[in-house]
Design a protein around this motif. Structure first.
Motif, PDB file in Angstrom:
ATOM      1  N   LEU A   1      67.467 152.883-122.388  1.00  0.00           N
ATOM      2  CA  LEU A   1      67.958 154.324-121.905  1.00  0.00           C
ATOM      3  C   LEU A   1      69.128 154.792-122.397  1.00  0.00           C
ATOM      4  CD1 LEU A   1      67.467 156.372-119.576  1.00  0.00           C
ATOM      5  CD2 LEU A   1      69.021 154.860-117.827  1.00  0.00           C
ATOM      6  N   ALA A   2      69.101 156.163-123.114  1.00  0.00           N
ATOM      7  CA  ALA A   2      69.930 156.600-123.730  1.00  0.00           C
ATOM      8  C   ALA A   2      71.065 157.531-122.820  1.00  0.00           C
ATOM      9  CB  ALA A   2      69.504 157.418-124.808  1.00  0.00           C
ATOM     10  N   ASP A   3      70.418 157.914-121.516  1.00  0.00           N
ATOM     11  CA  ASP A   3      71.086 158.972-121.043  1.00  0.00           C
ATOM     12  C   ASP A   3      70.804 158.754-119.560  1.00  0.00           C
ATOM     13  OD1 ASP A   3      72.365 161.023-119.632  1.00  0.00           O
ATOM     14  OD2 ASP A   3      71.905 162.527-121.280  1.00  0.00           O
ATOM     15  N   GLU A   4      71.610 158.266-118.613  1.00  0.00           N
ATOM     16  CA  GLU A   4      71.211 158.063-117.040  1.00  0.00           C
ATOM     17  C   GLU A   4      70.716 159.569-116.724  1.00  0.00           C
ATOM     18  OE1 GLU A   4      73.601 155.894-114.516  1.00  0.00           O
ATOM     19  OE2 GLU A   4      74.679 155.056-116.379  1.00  0.00           O
ATOM     20  N   ALA A   5      71.138 160.575-117.073  1.00  0.00           N
ATOM     21  CA  ALA A   5      70.950 161.928-116.402  1.00  0.00           C
ATOM     22  C   ALA A   5      69.321 162.232-116.647  1.00  0.00           C
ATOM     23  CB  ALA A   5      71.760 162.960-117.283  1.00  0.00           C
ATOM     24  N   TRP A   6      68.598 161.452-117.455  1.00  0.00           N
ATOM     25  CA  TRP A   6      67.157 161.782-117.917  1.00  0.00           C
ATOM     26  C   TRP A   6      66.208 161.252-116.652  1.00  0.00           C
ATOM     27  CZ3 TRP A   6      66.877 159.610-123.392  1.00  0.00           C
ATOM     28  CH2 TRP A   6      67.459 160.471-124.114  1.00  0.00           C
TER      29      TRP A   6
ATOM     30  N   LEU B   1      60.702 159.573-117.341  1.00  0.00           N
ATOM     31  CA  LEU B   1      62.154 160.109-117.099  1.00  0.00           C
ATOM     32  C   LEU B   1      61.966 161.252-116.517  1.00  0.00           C
ATOM     33  CD1 LEU B   1      62.982 159.487-121.075  1.00  0.00           C
ATOM     34  CD2 LEU B   1      63.723 158.205-119.076  1.00  0.00           C
TER      35      LEU B   1
ATOM     36  N   ASN C   1      63.829 163.557-114.578  1.00  0.00           N
ATOM     37  CA  ASN C   1      64.427 164.740-114.799  1.00  0.00           C
ATOM     38  C   ASN C   1      64.064 165.422-115.859  1.00  0.00           C
ATOM     39  OD1 ASN C   1      65.666 164.102-112.518  1.00  0.00           O
ATOM     40  ND2 ASN C   1      67.496 163.178-113.479  1.00  0.00           N
TER      41      ASN C   1
ATOM     42  N   LYS D   1      69.341 152.749-113.623  1.00  0.00           N
ATOM     43  CA  LYS D   1      70.641 152.702-114.525  1.00  0.00           C
ATOM     44  C   LYS D   1      70.530 151.262-115.297  1.00  0.00           C
ATOM     45  CE  LYS D   1      73.662 151.183-110.969  1.00  0.00           C
ATOM     46  NZ  LYS D   1      72.808 150.818-109.961  1.00  0.00           N
TER      47      LYS D   1
ATOM     48  N   LYS E   1      71.648 149.924-121.889  1.00  0.00           N
ATOM     49  CA  LYS E   1      71.962 151.156-122.405  1.00  0.00           C
ATOM     50  C   LYS E   1      71.797 151.244-123.965  1.00  0.00           C
ATOM     51  CE  LYS E   1      74.843 154.865-122.661  1.00  0.00           C
ATOM     52  NZ  LYS E   1      74.546 155.870-122.165  1.00  0.00           N
ATOM     53  N   ARG E   2      71.069 152.305-124.542  1.00  0.00           N
ATOM     54  CA  ARG E   2      70.751 152.523-125.757  1.00  0.00           C
ATOM     55  C   ARG E   2      71.946 153.171-126.528  1.00  0.00           C
ATOM     56  NH1 ARG E   2      65.026 154.189-128.191  1.00  0.00           N
ATOM     57  NH2 ARG E   2      65.635 153.926-130.357  1.00  0.00           N
TER      58      ARG E   2
END
Length: 324
Positions: free
Chosen positions: A129-134, A173, A175, A296, A323-324
Protein backbone atom coordinates in the motif's frame (compact mmCIF):
# COMPACT_ATOMS: atom_id res chain seq x y z
CA UNK A 1 -9.03 -33.40 -6.38
CA UNK A 2 -7.03 -30.54 -4.92
CA UNK A 3 -4.40 -28.70 -6.96
CA UNK A 4 -1.85 -26.00 -6.17
CA UNK A 5 1.21 -24.29 -7.62
CA UNK A 6 4.62 -24.58 -5.99
CA UNK A 7 7.17 -21.78 -6.16
CA UNK A 8 10.16 -22.74 -8.30
CA UNK A 9 11.67 -19.40 -9.25
CA UNK A 10 9.60 -19.02 -12.42
CA UNK A 11 6.50 -16.94 -13.00
CA UNK A 12 4.15 -19.90 -13.34
CA UNK A 13 5.59 -22.32 -10.78
CA UNK A 14 5.10 -26.10 -10.80
CA UNK A 15 1.78 -27.93 -10.61
CA UNK A 16 1.26 -30.16 -7.57
CA UNK A 17 -1.53 -32.41 -6.33
CA UNK A 18 -2.39 -31.87 -2.67
CA UNK A 19 -3.59 -34.48 -0.21
CA UNK A 20 -7.19 -34.08 0.99
CA UNK A 21 -6.05 -33.16 4.52
CA UNK A 22 -3.58 -30.63 3.02
CA UNK A 23 -0.65 -32.22 4.83
CA UNK A 24 1.40 -33.29 1.82
CA UNK A 25 1.74 -33.00 -1.92
CA UNK A 26 3.02 -34.87 -4.95
CA UNK A 27 4.58 -33.27 -8.00
CA UNK A 28 2.30 -33.40 -11.03
CA UNK A 29 4.90 -32.32 -13.57
CA UNK A 30 4.85 -35.75 -15.24
CA UNK A 31 1.30 -34.86 -16.29
CA UNK A 32 1.57 -31.08 -16.79
CA UNK A 33 4.28 -28.62 -15.82
CA UNK A 34 1.81 -25.89 -14.78
CA UNK A 35 -1.88 -25.60 -14.00
CA UNK A 36 -2.39 -23.63 -17.21
CA UNK A 37 -0.80 -26.51 -19.16
CA UNK A 38 -3.26 -28.90 -17.53
CA UNK A 39 -6.24 -26.66 -18.28
CA UNK A 40 -5.17 -26.36 -21.92
CA UNK A 41 -5.27 -30.17 -22.25
CA UNK A 42 -7.84 -31.04 -19.59
CA UNK A 43 -9.34 -34.09 -21.31
CA UNK A 44 -5.96 -35.79 -21.15
CA UNK A 45 -4.59 -34.25 -17.97
CA UNK A 46 -7.59 -34.51 -15.64
CA UNK A 47 -7.75 -38.34 -15.37
CA UNK A 48 -3.98 -38.53 -14.99
CA UNK A 49 -4.03 -35.94 -12.22
CA UNK A 50 -6.79 -37.90 -10.49
CA UNK A 51 -4.60 -40.97 -10.65
CA UNK A 52 -1.81 -39.06 -8.91
CA UNK A 53 -4.32 -37.88 -6.29
CA UNK A 54 -5.43 -41.47 -5.62
CA UNK A 55 -1.81 -42.59 -5.29
CA UNK A 56 -1.13 -39.71 -2.91
CA UNK A 57 -4.01 -40.72 -0.66
CA UNK A 58 -2.87 -44.36 -0.76
CA UNK A 59 0.75 -43.47 -0.03
CA UNK A 60 2.01 -45.11 -3.21
CA UNK A 61 3.60 -42.04 -4.77
CA UNK A 62 6.50 -39.94 -3.51
CA UNK A 63 5.18 -37.08 -1.41
CA UNK A 64 6.55 -34.17 0.55
CA UNK A 65 5.21 -32.16 3.51
CA UNK A 66 3.23 -29.13 2.40
CA UNK A 67 4.29 -25.61 3.41
CA UNK A 68 1.66 -23.11 2.27
CA UNK A 69 4.28 -20.36 2.34
CA UNK A 70 5.95 -22.07 -0.62
CA UNK A 71 2.87 -21.74 -2.82
CA UNK A 72 1.94 -19.22 -5.47
CA UNK A 73 -1.67 -18.56 -6.44
CA UNK A 74 -3.07 -21.68 -8.17
CA UNK A 75 -2.86 -19.65 -11.40
CA UNK A 76 -0.08 -17.10 -10.77
CA UNK A 77 -1.29 -15.25 -13.87
CA UNK A 78 -4.27 -15.87 -16.12
CA UNK A 79 -5.56 -15.00 -19.56
CA UNK A 80 -8.58 -13.27 -18.03
CA UNK A 81 -9.90 -12.31 -14.59
CA UNK A 82 -13.60 -11.49 -14.74
CA UNK A 83 -15.30 -10.57 -11.50
CA UNK A 84 -19.04 -10.49 -10.99
CA UNK A 85 -21.18 -9.04 -8.25
CA UNK A 86 -23.66 -11.85 -7.68
CA UNK A 87 -24.58 -11.01 -4.07
CA UNK A 88 -27.22 -8.31 -4.39
CA UNK A 89 -26.94 -7.15 -0.78
CA UNK A 90 -23.36 -6.09 -1.50
CA UNK A 91 -24.38 -4.19 -4.63
CA UNK A 92 -27.08 -2.30 -2.76
CA UNK A 93 -24.84 -1.37 0.18
CA UNK A 94 -21.79 -0.23 -1.79
CA UNK A 95 -23.96 1.78 -4.19
CA UNK A 96 -25.43 3.56 -1.20
CA UNK A 97 -21.91 4.24 0.04
CA UNK A 98 -21.22 6.36 -3.05
CA UNK A 99 -24.74 7.82 -3.26
CA UNK A 100 -25.66 5.76 -6.32
CA UNK A 101 -28.81 3.79 -6.98
CA UNK A 102 -28.66 0.09 -7.92
CA UNK A 103 -29.30 -0.48 -11.62
CA UNK A 104 -32.93 -1.23 -12.57
CA UNK A 105 -31.80 -4.61 -13.92
CA UNK A 106 -30.22 -5.57 -10.57
CA UNK A 107 -32.04 -8.91 -10.32
CA UNK A 108 -31.94 -9.87 -13.99
CA UNK A 109 -28.62 -8.71 -15.44
CA UNK A 110 -25.35 -9.51 -13.60
CA UNK A 111 -22.74 -6.85 -12.94
CA UNK A 112 -19.20 -7.78 -14.05
CA UNK A 113 -15.89 -6.05 -14.57
CA UNK A 114 -12.58 -7.23 -15.99
CA UNK A 115 -9.60 -6.94 -13.66
CA UNK A 116 -5.87 -7.21 -14.16
CA UNK A 117 -4.65 -10.79 -14.56
CA UNK A 118 -0.97 -10.46 -15.45
CA UNK A 119 0.15 -10.87 -11.84
CA UNK A 120 -1.74 -12.34 -8.89
CA UNK A 121 -0.68 -12.38 -5.25
CA UNK A 122 0.21 -15.64 -3.51
CA UNK A 123 -2.09 -16.66 -0.63
CA UNK A 124 0.45 -15.54 1.98
CA UNK A 125 1.87 -12.55 0.10
CA UNK A 126 1.89 -9.08 1.63
CA UNK A 127 -0.51 -6.47 0.26
CA UNK A 128 1.57 -3.39 -0.69
CA UNK A 129 0.00 0.00 0.00
CA UNK A 130 1.60 3.23 -1.18
CA UNK A 131 -0.96 5.63 0.27
CA UNK A 132 -3.41 5.03 3.14
CA UNK A 133 -5.67 7.73 1.68
CA UNK A 134 -6.55 5.33 -1.13
CA UNK A 135 -8.78 3.33 1.26
CA UNK A 136 -7.53 -0.25 1.13
CA UNK A 137 -10.25 -2.87 1.58
CA UNK A 138 -10.36 -6.67 1.42
CA UNK A 139 -13.12 -8.54 -0.41
CA UNK A 140 -13.75 -12.23 0.31
CA UNK A 141 -15.07 -14.08 -2.74
CA UNK A 142 -15.59 -17.47 -4.39
CA UNK A 143 -14.05 -18.06 -7.82
CA UNK A 144 -14.32 -20.60 -10.62
CA UNK A 145 -11.55 -21.48 -13.07
CA UNK A 146 -13.02 -22.18 -16.49
CA UNK A 147 -12.04 -24.47 -19.31
CA UNK A 148 -12.55 -23.39 -22.91
CA UNK A 149 -16.00 -21.78 -22.95
CA UNK A 150 -17.67 -21.04 -26.30
CA UNK A 151 -19.56 -17.89 -27.16
CA UNK A 152 -23.26 -18.28 -26.51
CA UNK A 153 -22.92 -20.85 -23.72
CA UNK A 154 -26.24 -21.20 -21.89
CA UNK A 155 -26.52 -21.58 -18.13
CA UNK A 156 -27.91 -25.11 -18.49
CA UNK A 157 -24.69 -26.18 -20.22
CA UNK A 158 -22.21 -23.94 -18.43
CA UNK A 159 -21.43 -26.21 -15.48
CA UNK A 160 -19.39 -28.51 -17.69
CA UNK A 161 -16.92 -25.67 -18.28
CA UNK A 162 -16.16 -25.13 -14.57
CA UNK A 163 -12.91 -26.94 -13.90
CA UNK A 164 -11.94 -25.75 -10.41
CA UNK A 165 -13.23 -23.68 -7.50
CA UNK A 166 -11.19 -21.49 -5.11
CA UNK A 167 -11.40 -18.34 -2.97
CA UNK A 168 -9.93 -14.89 -3.48
CA UNK A 169 -9.24 -11.59 -1.80
CA UNK A 170 -10.23 -9.05 -4.44
CA UNK A 171 -8.31 -6.11 -3.00
CA UNK A 172 -9.97 -2.73 -3.60
CA UNK A 173 -8.88 0.87 -3.15
CA UNK A 174 -12.27 2.29 -2.18
CA UNK A 175 -11.42 5.98 -2.20
CA UNK A 176 -10.23 5.79 -5.81
CA UNK A 177 -13.40 4.13 -7.09
CA UNK A 178 -15.88 7.06 -7.22
CA UNK A 179 -13.69 9.28 -9.41
CA UNK A 180 -12.87 6.40 -11.73
CA UNK A 181 -16.50 5.40 -12.19
CA UNK A 182 -17.49 9.02 -12.69
CA UNK A 183 -15.44 8.97 -15.90
CA UNK A 184 -17.82 6.31 -17.24
CA UNK A 185 -15.05 3.88 -18.17
CA UNK A 186 -14.87 1.50 -15.19
CA UNK A 187 -12.34 0.32 -12.60
CA UNK A 188 -8.60 0.43 -13.19
CA UNK A 189 -6.34 2.09 -10.59
CA UNK A 190 -8.80 1.16 -7.84
CA UNK A 191 -8.27 -2.58 -8.44
CA UNK A 192 -4.70 -3.69 -7.61
CA UNK A 193 -3.48 -7.30 -7.67
CA UNK A 194 -5.88 -9.97 -6.40
CA UNK A 195 -4.83 -12.82 -4.06
CA UNK A 196 -6.14 -16.38 -4.32
CA UNK A 197 -6.46 -19.31 -1.94
CA UNK A 198 -3.65 -21.89 -1.74
CA UNK A 199 -5.75 -24.64 -3.32
CA UNK A 200 -8.13 -24.93 -6.25
CA UNK A 201 -10.43 -27.96 -6.05
CA UNK A 202 -12.61 -29.79 -8.53
CA UNK A 203 -16.35 -29.29 -7.89
CA UNK A 204 -16.88 -32.98 -7.09
CA UNK A 205 -14.43 -32.63 -4.19
CA UNK A 206 -16.91 -30.27 -2.53
CA UNK A 207 -19.67 -32.89 -2.35
CA UNK A 208 -23.04 -31.55 -1.26
CA UNK A 209 -21.52 -28.12 -0.68
CA UNK A 210 -21.49 -27.60 -4.46
CA UNK A 211 -25.00 -27.52 -5.90
CA UNK A 212 -26.87 -25.42 -8.43
CA UNK A 213 -23.59 -23.79 -9.43
CA UNK A 214 -22.99 -22.28 -6.00
CA UNK A 215 -20.70 -22.98 -3.04
CA UNK A 216 -22.91 -23.70 -0.03
CA UNK A 217 -20.34 -23.01 2.67
CA UNK A 218 -19.56 -20.17 5.06
CA UNK A 219 -16.71 -17.93 3.99
CA UNK A 220 -14.87 -16.69 7.07
CA UNK A 221 -13.00 -13.36 7.16
CA UNK A 222 -10.70 -12.63 10.09
CA UNK A 223 -9.38 -9.07 10.38
CA UNK A 224 -6.50 -8.45 12.80
CA UNK A 225 -7.30 -11.68 14.61
CA UNK A 226 -11.03 -10.96 14.98
CA UNK A 227 -13.66 -12.91 13.07
CA UNK A 228 -15.62 -10.21 11.24
CA UNK A 229 -17.48 -12.37 8.72
CA UNK A 230 -18.97 -15.86 8.64
CA UNK A 231 -21.03 -15.31 5.51
CA UNK A 232 -23.09 -17.84 3.55
CA UNK A 233 -21.74 -18.19 0.02
CA UNK A 234 -24.79 -20.19 -1.01
CA UNK A 235 -26.87 -17.01 -1.16
CA UNK A 236 -25.52 -15.97 -4.56
CA UNK A 237 -28.39 -14.47 -6.55
CA UNK A 238 -26.72 -15.34 -9.85
CA UNK A 239 -25.09 -18.79 -9.97
CA UNK A 240 -21.76 -19.38 -11.69
CA UNK A 241 -23.53 -20.94 -14.72
CA UNK A 242 -25.71 -17.84 -14.96
CA UNK A 243 -22.62 -15.62 -14.79
CA UNK A 244 -21.01 -17.71 -17.54
CA UNK A 245 -24.08 -17.30 -19.75
CA UNK A 246 -23.86 -13.55 -19.23
CA UNK A 247 -20.17 -13.09 -19.98
CA UNK A 248 -20.18 -15.43 -23.00
CA UNK A 249 -23.03 -13.64 -24.78
CA UNK A 250 -20.72 -11.94 -27.28
CA UNK A 251 -17.41 -13.84 -27.01
CA UNK A 252 -15.85 -17.06 -25.86
CA UNK A 253 -13.32 -17.55 -23.10
CA UNK A 254 -10.14 -19.56 -23.11
CA UNK A 255 -9.12 -22.22 -20.61
CA UNK A 256 -7.65 -20.58 -17.52
CA UNK A 257 -10.16 -17.74 -17.32
CA UNK A 258 -11.02 -16.97 -13.68
CA UNK A 259 -14.58 -15.91 -12.85
CA UNK A 260 -15.39 -14.34 -9.46
CA UNK A 261 -18.66 -14.28 -7.53
CA UNK A 262 -18.17 -10.82 -6.10
CA UNK A 263 -18.05 -10.13 -2.37
CA UNK A 264 -19.97 -12.72 -0.35
CA UNK A 265 -22.75 -10.80 1.36
CA UNK A 266 -25.92 -11.61 3.30
CA UNK A 267 -28.86 -9.50 4.40
CA UNK A 268 -28.61 -11.14 7.83
CA UNK A 269 -26.20 -8.77 9.60
CA UNK A 270 -25.40 -11.37 12.27
CA UNK A 271 -23.25 -13.17 9.68
CA UNK A 272 -20.91 -10.20 9.52
CA UNK A 273 -19.06 -8.78 6.54
CA UNK A 274 -16.73 -9.80 3.73
CA UNK A 275 -15.45 -6.27 3.15
CA UNK A 276 -15.06 -3.08 5.17
CA UNK A 277 -17.16 -1.02 2.75
CA UNK A 278 -20.26 -2.88 3.93
CA UNK A 279 -19.50 -2.27 7.60
CA UNK A 280 -18.97 1.42 6.88
CA UNK A 281 -22.26 1.65 4.99
CA UNK A 282 -24.14 -0.07 7.83
CA UNK A 283 -22.56 2.42 10.25
CA UNK A 284 -23.71 5.26 7.99
CA UNK A 285 -27.25 3.88 7.92
CA UNK A 286 -27.36 3.32 11.69
CA UNK A 287 -25.25 6.21 13.00
CA UNK A 288 -25.14 8.78 10.22
CA UNK A 289 -21.48 8.31 9.26
CA UNK A 290 -18.84 5.57 8.98
CA UNK A 291 -16.38 5.07 11.81
CA UNK A 292 -14.46 1.93 10.80
CA UNK A 293 -11.21 2.85 9.03
CA UNK A 294 -9.94 1.10 5.95
CA UNK A 295 -6.88 -1.12 6.24
CA UNK A 296 -3.44 0.28 6.99
CA UNK A 297 0.11 -1.10 7.14
CA UNK A 298 0.36 -3.76 9.85
CA UNK A 299 -3.24 -4.93 9.46
CA UNK A 300 -3.86 -8.58 8.62
CA UNK A 301 -6.68 -10.42 6.83
CA UNK A 302 -7.40 -14.13 6.67
CA UNK A 303 -10.02 -15.74 4.41
CA UNK A 304 -11.08 -19.39 4.31
CA UNK A 305 -14.06 -21.74 4.00
CA UNK A 306 -14.51 -24.66 6.38
CA UNK A 307 -16.40 -27.89 5.72
CA UNK A 308 -18.66 -29.60 8.28
CA UNK A 309 -15.64 -31.18 10.01
CA UNK A 310 -13.81 -27.85 10.27
CA UNK A 311 -11.32 -28.57 7.48
CA UNK A 312 -10.21 -25.57 5.44
CA UNK A 313 -11.10 -26.82 1.96
CA UNK A 314 -9.23 -24.22 -0.08
CA UNK A 315 -6.59 -23.42 2.49
CA UNK A 316 -6.29 -20.01 4.10
CA UNK A 317 -5.52 -16.69 2.47
CA UNK A 318 -3.39 -14.94 5.09
CA UNK A 319 -2.04 -11.51 4.22
CA UNK A 320 -0.49 -8.49 5.87
CA UNK A 321 -0.66 -4.92 4.61
CA UNK A 322 2.78 -3.37 4.23
CA UNK A 323 3.92 0.14 3.34
CA UNK A 324 5.21 0.31 -0.19
Amino acid sequence: MKLATLKDGTRDGRLIVVKRDSSAYALATSVALTLQNALDDWQRAEPQLRAVAEQLEAGTVQSRPLDVNQLLAPLPRAYEWVDGSAFLNHVILVRKARNAEPPPTLKTDPLVYQGGSGEFLAPTADIPLADEAWGLDFESEVCAILGDTPQGTKAAEAGQHIRLVMLCNDVSLRNLIPDELAKGFGFFQSKPATAFSPFAVTPDELGAAWKEGRLHLRVRSTLNGQLVGDTDAGEMHFSFPELIQHISKTRGFTAGTILGSGTVSNEDRSRGISCLAERRMIETIDEGKPKTPFMKPGDTIQIEALDASGHSLFGRISQKVVKR
